[in-house]
Design a protein around this motif. Structure first.
Motif, PDB file in Angstrom:
ATOM      1  N   ARG A   1      -6.778   9.305   5.650  1.00  0.00           N
ATOM      2  CA  ARG A   1      -7.726   8.486   4.916  1.00  0.00           C
ATOM      3  C   ARG A   1      -8.534   7.575   5.835  1.00  0.00           C
TER       4      ARG A   1
ATOM      5  N   VAL B   1       3.551   6.392   1.850  1.00  0.00           N
ATOM      6  CA  VAL B   1       4.168   7.670   1.510  1.00  0.00           C
ATOM      7  C   VAL B   1       3.605   8.784   2.375  1.00  0.00           C
ATOM      8  N   GLU B   2       2.240   8.765   2.593  1.00  0.00           N
ATOM      9  CA  GLU B   2       1.619   9.823   3.406  1.00  0.00           C
ATOM     10  C   GLU B   2       2.135   9.772   4.857  1.00  0.00           C
TER      11      GLU B   2
ATOM     12  N   HIS C   1       0.872  -1.189   0.000  1.00  0.00           N
ATOM     13  CA  HIS C   1       0.000   0.000   0.000  1.00  0.00           C
ATOM     14  C   HIS C   1       0.898   1.224   0.000  1.00  0.00           C
ATOM     15  N   ILE C   2       1.368   1.548  -1.168  1.00  0.00           N
ATOM     16  CA  ILE C   2       2.370   2.578  -1.332  1.00  0.00           C
ATOM     17  C   ILE C   2       1.854   3.964  -0.985  1.00  0.00           C
ATOM     18  N   PRO C   3       0.625   4.372  -1.377  1.00  0.00           N
ATOM     19  CA  PRO C   3       0.168   5.746  -1.041  1.00  0.00           C
ATOM     20  C   PRO C   3       0.098   5.986   0.463  1.00  0.00           C
ATOM     21  N   ALA C   4      -0.459   5.007   1.197  1.00  0.00           N
ATOM     22  CA  ALA C   4      -0.550   5.212   2.655  1.00  0.00           C
ATOM     23  C   ALA C   4       0.837   5.318   3.297  1.00  0.00           C
TER      24      ALA C   4
ATOM     25  N   THR D   1       5.840  10.919   4.980  1.00  0.00           N
ATOM     26  CA  THR D   1       6.116  12.312   4.644  1.00  0.00           C
ATOM     27  C   THR D   1       5.413  13.282   5.577  1.00  0.00           C
ATOM     28  N   THR D   2       4.140  13.073   5.873  1.00  0.00           N
ATOM     29  CA  THR D   2       3.366  14.027   6.675  1.00  0.00           C
ATOM     30  C   THR D   2       3.311  13.644   8.139  1.00  0.00           C
TER      31      THR D   2
ATOM     32  N   TYR E   1      -2.255  10.304   8.909  1.00  0.00           N
ATOM     33  CA  TYR E   1      -2.975   9.486   7.922  1.00  0.00           C
ATOM     34  C   TYR E   1      -4.385  10.014   7.857  1.00  0.00           C
TER      35      TYR E   1
END
Length: 1522
Positions: free
Chosen positions: A146, A136-137, A131-134, A140-141, A144
């Protein structure tokens, strides 16, 4: 019987016992045995319970079955245990198999698992997408976003209001509350409020605290009650717990909240409810505290009169005072109640009787405090009441006692009343009120006064008695002050004493307030101290002093007649006289400082506030006048008593005086009487009085006083070396104990005795001083005056003046006493002659004679003191355990003593002048030479022995010098005052010749015989013109002046001279020219001095200088130098006899020579070519004739030296060796006569002992050269001539010389040796071989023996207890021979370690030819003797050869093979060094290193082994070496 399996009893143990993999189970052998034992025990228990119920046959069957079954089980167990010895191999194999099985199983399981994974698990295995988008978020931030929104809606609470909104809301709420409080009606006691955080908090002290708020800002919104806190506490009974329960608080909360709704005055309602509740709670707390006080502590002292809950509490106190004090009808009460006028006010306290405003505030403060306490309220109330009562009493007492300030202070309040001025705080009368009862109490802190109960009664009832009681208390405290003042003084105060006096005696006029003071040192004196109050100041006490002289009396004694006394115990004191002291005079003496401002001080004392009071010099309890009077009486009464005693004895004195500068009291004597006792010469008495300057008596010391008598003399007749005796003022001090008045007589006696001591000593010292001033007496070179203090005289004499003698007069014995001492480790042997010297001094009272005697006898006594005096054991044959003293010195006179050797032999030593002494055999009577004293035995050969030390050269030289330098005076001078006081008796005599002076230097009293013509042994007068009486009185004058010696008088030719009147009859001088002498050698020049062999023609025969020596005319001791012409008296009988000059062997470089006719018939010396020795013919009375020796010869005779012939022995004096040899020879004669084994051989040789045994003939004689050793000559009997070799006989002779007859001289050694010689021939030869090993230690090294051997001729203490210690070491009984050998280990121990030694009691059986160790019948623990016995038994069994004596081979095998179990391992140590260095060898073996067979002679080099200096291990210190 075939084995059967166990019937179902196998217990599965696999659950508790570890298994070895999958192989068969195993069990611990210990657990198996435990199981079998438990099973057997269980079956036995079952049998014990069941068998009694069965028949006999069934019981037997069951028992058999049990035994068979159990036997089979234990047989199996036994087989299993035996198998278990080899089970280790099986177990190891089983472990290997189990390990291999486990490895195989692991491989199989691994293969199965891998196969299962490949076939089942990995077939369906997949990897999901990432689950690459989660990711990355999040990375980086950091958040989460989502997540589903439902999570926030359903779970996360809404945000609270902000702090700013909260502050604004609370601030608004505070404003609303403040507005309502301002516009409303607020109760007065609720003005203490605080508004914060939206609430208002009302605080009422000590009651409650309440918090309220409002829920809105509307005017009709009611108050909301938030919190209620009750502040009422009970810290005494509540144990810190809250008084109101939380449910009660909750109920009150609900009640008040309900009343706040629709109430026009809600805050008033809140206050009324809570105030009423708190007041009720406070009353309840006080009531419970009061009940607890009544129950625990105060009992009936307080009482609860009334208690209405919520209204009032009434308590009464001081109930006892209420009953006794009529003024307090209503009693003392306090009431705590609610204010009746204003219930809103706090609780109030009402007091009955009422208090003042100030006191009321103090009491009311207790109920308003933080601590609600009924006890505190009572304490404050009672304190106020106490101060009130004491203030009233203070006013009354200050009116009664003038000028007295009574302070009232403290809590509880205490009134201090000073009854004396000045007064210590501890002496004040303290008055207080009993807090429980209210009654007044008083006491004096420092004393337990008996008046306190009466004072206390008067304080509570009748105050009119107070002045009298306080006055009595004042006197009582003053009496206690007297006791305190005298506690460190030698006096004891008493309030009353059993005194007897007349009714009109002055004692009755003394006031009743008095104290009696007994002085410890003066029991016949009592000091009476009377007290009286001052009129203007009753608090001050004046003291008057009276001195009463009393004596002990009984109640029945007649007071009018002192002579009538009864026998009753004298328990009373009768007053004889009474003396009143003037207080000012008695307290002001010459030592009191003058004070000019006394009047000013008195004014300052009367005007108290005018000047600053000075700090008193003494504490208030100390009475200085009393202490001064007691000290004055204690100091002066002894002087008065002493002065009365001196006056009674008519000793003039000046009375008691005060010394200069008021330092002390002194009693000076004007005159002293002559001493009682021996008369003192008037001239000496007058000379002493001229020197005496003053005699003063003082008192010395504080705690323990003593008299100090001071005699002051001017100068001294003798110049002393003492540094403190150099001035002209010579004080002499004597100290005496100060006792009671009864002991003053002893003090005066002691003073007179010391005065007598000074007088008598001065009388002899003055004579001595005159002799010191005359140079011809030469006393300054003989003695030095170390100290002369008028009471004692210390003289130094001897070399370096290291010996001292102290001369003093003993008043009790009325005689002079001598004390001898020494310095620098010097020995003063004159202590032996102390009594004789004291008797001489007291008889003649002439110190010059004592000085000469000490000078002339110092060296001889030093020499004699070197002789050993220690007792020895083993001297008596029959009782060897009885100690016998070696030498005993028995003084006879100041110049003569006797030496006793072992209580058997006696020498009489007479010390003469000119460095000579004379010695004779003391066993002979001095008056009859044919008579022997019962206690002693004549010493055979004494004259010959002493003659070897005679130096006639020195003797004749002294005589010739005296003769040449001092020709005899033809005038006869009689002694003045008889012989007793003639020696330098007076300086009024005319000058004397040097011969007189030298002769007078040492002249002693000889023992004189009665002048009877019937006594054949009484010496004839040396001159027919001198009568017998003059002989007895010629002590003080020189013989040279007593007779006309211009021509030598001759005796009639028909009179043979007495032996006592002959020249010296010894080889040191010449043989006596007596027809009774078989070997006489007449000589016309019998007394010519010689210094070398050969005639002496240059010396003329002249007058005898014998008068210059200490002998005197008529001497009866057989002196070799009689006081007559020295021409040989035998010349008229045997003329033409050749002279016999002979030098003394005592002089170095000379050898004794003489005529062959004087050669001893005992045989020639073995040292070939040596000089011959002259020996006196053996006459029974030869030793009775004195032998003249010089001091040097006596020193040689008494000084310990090595043996002259080199025999191994400790250093001994020649005299002791000679007497020891004479003693041993006599004991040998007795042994030969008493022993059956020895046969006496008749002989005509004097001093030689002949005896024989079975095969040998023995001859024992004294060494003629030195006469300090015994020697044995052994010759075989004709029948046994071929059986003895020369070497064996030499071994026997050498053994006798060095072991038997050698020091220490023990007679039992001779007995043992005699028994040794009497054994059978073959046994004796073996004995000789053992002797040979002992005499030649080199044989031990050559034959490599492990042990060295020594003979034990006497039983040592370390031997087995078979024969008593000290008895002969050889015993022959029938066919058995018991003897003792000591063996010492060699070659193993290093030189620093003492090797072990063993004393072996060996028994040789002649019939069986067996040698073994003698043991006791009762067997003991195994010892070294047991090992030796086993060794001898093995030799007897295997090593003994038939046909020869087994004694020596057995001993030799023992020495070579014996090994002790406790021996250390072998070390490389030379046997020779061990033999030479072992202390045990030196202590145990009297060995010598000489060559066997050689005659005794001075050794050119020291022997290999020295003679023992110590003793064997375990041996008694007095037994000596064996």
């Amino acid at each position: 019987m075939a084995p059967v399996p166990l019937e179902g009893h196998q217990t599965p143990v696999a659950n508790n016992v570890p298994q070895e993999a999958s192989r068969g189970g195993s069990i611990s052998l210990g657990i198996l045995i435990d199981f079998i034992i438990q099973r057997t025990y269980h079956e036995l228990t079952v049998l014990a319970e069941l068998l009694p119920r069965k028949t006999d046959m069934e019981r037997k069957i069951e028992i058999y079955n049990f035994s068979a079954r159990t036997r089979q089980l234990f047989v199996r167990l036994l087989a299993l245990v035996k198998w278990a010895n080899s089970a280790s191999k099986v177990d190891k194999s089983a472990q290997i198999m189990a390990f291999l099985d486990k490895q195989s199983m692991l491989f199989v399981d691994t293969a199965d698992m891998l196969a299962r994974m490949a076939r089942e698990t990995l077939v369906h295995a997949r990897l999901p997408n990432f689950h690459i988008p989660a990711a990355v978020e999040v990375l980086t931030t950091g958040t989460y976003s989502r997540l589903p929104a439902v999570i926030r809606e359903r779970i996360v609470p809404p945000d609270p209001i902000t702090p700013a909104e909260r502050r604004a809301t609370l601030l608004r709420l505070n404003q609303v509350i403040q507005h309502r409080l301002v516009t409303g009606n607020l109760p007065t006691r609720m003005r203490n409020l605080k508004i914060e955080s939206g609430r208002v908090t009302f605080t009422v002290e000590h009651e409650f605290e309440v918090s309220l708020t409002v829920m809105g800002d509307g005017p009709n919104i009611p108050w909301r009650l938030l919190d209620i806190d009750i502040l009422v506490e009970d810290k005494e009974t509540g144990e810190g717990k809250a008084l109101v329960h939380s449910l009660q608080i909750q109920y009150i909360h609900q009640l008040i909240q309900s009343r706040l709704v629709d109430n026009p005055q809600p805050l008033h309602e809140v206050y009324n409810c809570l105030h009423h509740f708190c007041q009720s709670l406070q009353l309840e707390v006080l009531y419970s505290q009061t009940l607890r006080l009544c129950r625990d502590r105060l009992d009936d002292h307080i009482h609860v009169d009334e208690y209405t809950p919520g209204k009032c509490l009434s308590i009464s106190y001081w109930r006892e005072l209420t009953c006794k004090d009529p003024r307090s009808e209503l009693g003392y009460r306090l009431t705590v109640q609610v204010d009746t006028h204003d219930p809103a006010r706090p609780l109030t306290v009402v007091h009955l009787p009422s208090l003042g405003n100030k006191e009321y505030e103090i009491a009311d403060r207790a109920i308003r405090s933080d601590l609600l306490s009924m006890e505190r309220l009572l304490v404050h109330t009672i304190y106020v009441r106490t101060r009130s009562r004491l203030s009233e009493l203070k006013q009354e007492l200050q009116t009664m006692l003038k000028d007295v300030e009574c302070p009232l202070q403290g809590s509880p309040a205490i009134l201090a009343v000073p009854v004396l001025s000045p007064c210590l705080r501890a002496e004040q009368l303290l008055v207080t009120v009993d807090t429980h009862t209210g009654m007044l109490q008083c006491h004096v802190p420092q004393h337990d006064a008996p008046l306190v109960p009466e004072l206390q009664t008067a304080l509570n009832n009748d105050h009119a008695r107070l002045p009298a009681l306080i006055s009595e208390l004042r006197f009582w405290i003053t009496q206690r002050r007297c006791e305190k003042t005298l506690q460190h003084l030698p006096a004891t105060p008493y309030e009353r004493l059993p005194l007897l006096h007349h009714p009109d005696h002055p004692m009755t006029k003394i006031g009743r307030h008095r104290m009696y003071v007994k002085l410890h040192r003066h029991p016949n004196v009592i000091l009476v101290v009377a007290f009286k109050e001052k009129e203007n100041c009753p608090c001050e006490i004046d003291c008057s002093f009276y001195l009463a002289v009393v004596k002990h009396a009984s109640i029945e004694d007649d007071p009018h007649d002192d002579t009538i006394e009864t026998e009753l115990p004298k328990m009373y004191l009768k007053v004889l006289t009474l003396i009143e002291f003037d207080t000012f005079v008695i307290t002001h003496g010459p030592f009191t400082s003058v004070d000019d401002q006394s009047e000013k001080k008195r004014k300052a004392q009367t005007g108290r506030n005018e000047t600053t009071p000075r700090r008193p010099k003494h504490p208030a309890y100390f009475i200085p006048e009393l202490a001064h009077v007691v000290a004055l009486c204690d100091e002066r009464i002894p002087f008065v008593t002493l002065a009365q005693e001196l006056s009674r004895r008519e000793i003039a004195h000046q009375g008691l005086q005060v010394e200069a500068n008021a330092t002390a009291l002194v009693l000076r004597l004007v005159q002293l009487p002559p001493p009682i006792g021996p008369t003192v010469h008037p001239s000496s008495w007058q000379a002493l009085l001229k020197r005496l300057l003053s005699v003063a008596i003082r008192v010395q010391g504080k705690a323990t006083k003593s008299w100090m008598a001071e005699f002051v003399f001017y100068g001294s007749p003798l110049a002393s070396l003492h540094p403190k005796e150099q001035g002209l003022r010579r004080p002499v001090y004597f100290q005496y104990d100060m006792g009671t008045a009864d002991a003053v007589r002893q003090t005066v006696d002691s003073l007179l005795n010391d005065w007598a001591q000074i007088v008598h000593l001065y009388s002899v010292v003055e004579d001595l001083a005159e002799y010191f001033r005359i140079e011809k007496y030469n006393l300054s070179n003989i003695v030095s005056i170390k100290s002369y203090s008028y009471s004692r005289l210390v003289l130094g004499y001897g070399p370096d003046r290291s010996a001292t003698v102290t001369v003093h007069w003993n008043s009790s014995d009325k005689a002079f006493k001598l004390v001898f001492g020494a310095a620098n480790n010097c020995v003063n042997a004159h202590s032996l002659m102390r009594e004789q010297l004291e008797a001489h001094l007291n008889r003649h009272r002439n110190l010059a004679q004592i000085v000469h005697i000490l000078h002339e006898t110092y060296e001889p006594l030093i020499s004699i003191s070197k002789l050993p005096t220690l007792p020895q054991l083993g001297v008596r044959n029959s009782r060897p355990q009885v100690p016998v003293q070696t030498f005993t010195i028995i003084p006879q006179s100041s110049t003569m003593l006797r030496l006793s050797y072992q209580g058997m032999y006696c020498l009489e030593v007479k010390m003469r002048g000119g460095g000579l002494v004379s010695l004779r055999d003391g066993a002979y009577s001095r008056f009859d030479r044919s008579t022997v004293v019962e206690e002693f035995t004549p010493t055979q050969g004494l004259k010959a022995f002493l003659s070897k030390y005679v130096d006639e050269t020195a003797v004749f030289r002294r005589r010739s010098q005296s003769e040449d330098d001092n020709p005899p005076s033809p005038v006869t001078m009689d002694s003045e005052g008889g012989g007793g006081m003639s020696f330098l008796s007076s300086h009024h005599r005319g000058p004397q010749s040097p011969a007189q002076q030298r002769e007078a230097g040492l002249r002693f009293h000889p023992p004189l015989t009665p002048p009877s013509g019937s006594n054949p042994h009484t010496p004839a007068s040396p001159h027919p013109a001198i009568s017998q009486a003059s002989q007895h009185q010629s002590f003080g004058s020189s013989p040279a002046t007593s007779f006309n010696l211009a021509s030598p008088p001759s005796m009639p030719p028909n009179i043979n001279p007495s032996p006592s009147m002959m020249p010296h009859a010894s080889p040191g001088g010449l043989l006596a020219n007596s027809p009774s002498n078989p070997l006489h050698v007449p000589s016309p020049a019998g007394l010519m001095p010689t210094s070398s062999p050969g005639p002496c023609s240059s010396v003329q025969v002249g007058h005898s200088p014998a008068g210059s020596f200490m002998g005197q005319t008529g001497h009866t001791d057989g002196s070799p130098f009689p006081s007559q012409s020295t021409a040989s008296p035998a010349a008229s009988n045997w003329p033409g006899s050749p002279s016999m000059p002979r030098p003394s062997p005592a002089r170095p470089g000379q050898s004794p020579g003489g005529h062959p006719a004087l050669h001893s018939p005992q045989g020639d010396l073995k040292a070939g070519g040596c000089h011959l020795s002259r020996v006196l013919p053996q006459r029974s009375w030869a030793g009775a004739v004195p032998t003249l020796l010089t001091h040097e010869a006596l020193h040689l005779l008494c000084t310990s030296t090595p043996h002259p012939v080199g025999l191994p022995s400790p250093d001994m004096s020649p005299l002791e060796r000679f007497l020891g040899c004479v003693f041993m020879r006599r004991q040998l004669q007795r042994t030969v006569q008493s022993e059956d084994c020895l046969t006496v051989v008749p002989t005509n040789e004097p001093g030689v002992v002949h005896f024989k045994v079975d095969s040998l003939q023995c001859r024992v004689w004294l060494n003629p050269q030195f006469m300090q050793s015994l020697h044995l000559k052994v010759t075989p009997l004709p029948d046994h001539k071929d059986q003895w070799s020369a070497e064996e006989m030499q071994v026997i002779e050498k053994f006798f010389d060095t072991r038997v007859a050698a020091p220490p001289y023990k007679p039992n050694s001779l007995s043992g040796f005699g028994r040794m010689l009497n054994v059978p021939l073959n046994v004796l030869k073996d004995f000789v071989q053992i002797m040979r090993l002992e005499l030649m230690p080199s044989l031990i090294q050559q034959q490599q023996f492990k042990w060295a051997v020594q003979w034990c001729l006497r039983i040592p203490p370390s031997a087995t207890n078979i024969v008593p210690v000290g008895q002969p070491g050889v015993l022959v009984c029938r066919n058995k021979i018991l003897f003792f050998l000591q063996i010492i280990r060699v070659g193993v121990y290093p030189p620093g370690m003492e090797p072990p030694s063993l004393v072996l009691p060996l028994v040789y059986d002649v019939t069986t030819n067996v040698t073994q160790v003698a043991e006791k019948r009762d067997p003991g623990p195994a010892t070294a003797l047991t090992a030796a016995n086993h060794q001898l038994k093995r030799f007897a069994e295997f090593g003994a050869s038939q046909g020869e004596c087994s004694l020596f081979p057995a001993v030799r095998d023992l020495l070579a093979s014996l090994v002790l179990p406790s021996e250390p391992p072998s070390q490389v140590v030379s046997p020779a060094s061990t033999m030479q260095a072992s202390p045990a060898m030196q202590m145990h073996s009297p060995m010598t290193g000489g060559v066997v067979g050689m005659p005794p002679q001075p050794p050119p080099q020291p022997p290999q082994l020295q003679y023992p200096v110590g003793m064997p291990m375990g041996q008694h210190p007095m037994m000596g070496p064996q």
